[in-house]
Scaffold this active site. Structure first.
Site, short mmCIF file in Angstrom:
data_model
loop_
_atom_site.label_atom_id
_atom_site.label_comp_id
_atom_site.label_asym_id
_atom_site.label_seq_id
_atom_site.Cartn_x
_atom_site.Cartn_y
_atom_site.Cartn_z
N ASP A 56 26.85 55.22 58.55
CA ASP A 56 27.58 55.86 57.46
C ASP A 56 27.77 57.33 57.82
OD1 ASP A 56 27.19 53.40 56.06
OD2 ASP A 56 25.18 54.09 55.55
N ASP A 71 26.93 45.91 45.38
CA ASP A 71 26.01 47.04 45.44
C ASP A 71 25.16 47.02 44.17
OD1 ASP A 71 27.27 47.71 47.76
OD2 ASP A 71 28.08 49.61 47.06
#
Length: 235
Positions: free
Chosen positions: A127, A8
């Site tokens: 998500d 990330d």
């Protein structure tokens, strides 16, 4: 089962968040390219990259770093974060990215995602907070149930769905198997679990649940798992 290590990116560094909160970011590597090379030496075939700055801004922000990783790695790379337009998809694929992840734009415009999947290798990122989809870098909640949304893509050319239970992300408290399995069953698409992997035993639980794949993040960075062993035993 596909085991996919994750990088990330925030301001060019490899970080991990807790429950998607940018203020919780912890830097693990200032040279993400070296990290990608390390995953490759451990036996990885795939790499999951999220442009966190891009996810919040709605447009890619770490492209130069992603390009460097791509040029210096033989990994099959999937990228998400701030991808809203066809031109961005094409630009990433031109870099050598293997597949592109659509999240917020797929919820806003499912037909766009389906259209792109007819032309390009597309993955859908789902998500969820309390089983309902969150968007814009997880900053905005919604009313759409994750598995109902996933079912929209049944029978399409979407290559995979990556589903994250945000409550578990970065918490090292175990994968939400029921949530993941429901998305897999409803969509009938290759489904990759994300968020909460905590120990070596979680790989066995995923395999027993017949989950197609898993993203590995904080559990690796915090030394909770032996990734090389996982590649040999479960991939």
């Amino acid at each position: 089962m596909q085991i996919i290590p994750a990088i990330d990116l925030k301001e060019g560094c490899a970080v991990r968040l807790k429950q998607g909160l940018m203020e919780s970011a912890k830097i693990y590597a200032k040279e993400p390219t070296e990290l990608a090379k390390h995953f490759e030496t451990l036996g990885a075939e795939y790499l999951h990259i999220v442009d966190l700055d891009g996810a919040f801004a709605g447009t890619p922000k770490n492209r130069a770093v992603i390009e460097k990783i791509c040029k210096n790695s033989k990994l099959k790379i999937e990228v998400g974060g701030g991808i809203r337009e066809e031109e961005t998809i094409k630009a990433y694929l031109d870099l050598g990215i293997s597949r592109v992840i659509l999240g917020s734009i797929a919820l806003k415009n499912p037909n766009f995602a389906l259209e792109m999947a007819e032309k390009y290798p597309i993955v859908i990122g789902i998500d969820a907070k309390d089983n309902k989809i969150a968007t814009e870098g997880w900053a905005k909640g919604g009313d759409t149930l994750a598995w109902e949304f996933a079912e929209l893509f049944k029978g399409s050319k979407i290559q995979a769905i990556i589903c994250t239970d945000i409550a578990h992300d970065g918490m090292l408290d175990g994968i939400n198997l029921e949530f993941t399995k429901k998305i897999q069953d409803k969509s009938q698409i290759f489904t990759i679990a994300s968020g909460g992997l905590s120990c070596q035993e979680d790989f066995e639980a995923l395999r027993e649940a017949e989950i197609d794949g898993v993203i590995v993040g904080k559990a690796f960075y915090e030394g909770k798992i032996d990734l090389q062993k996982a590649f040999k035993n479960f991939q």
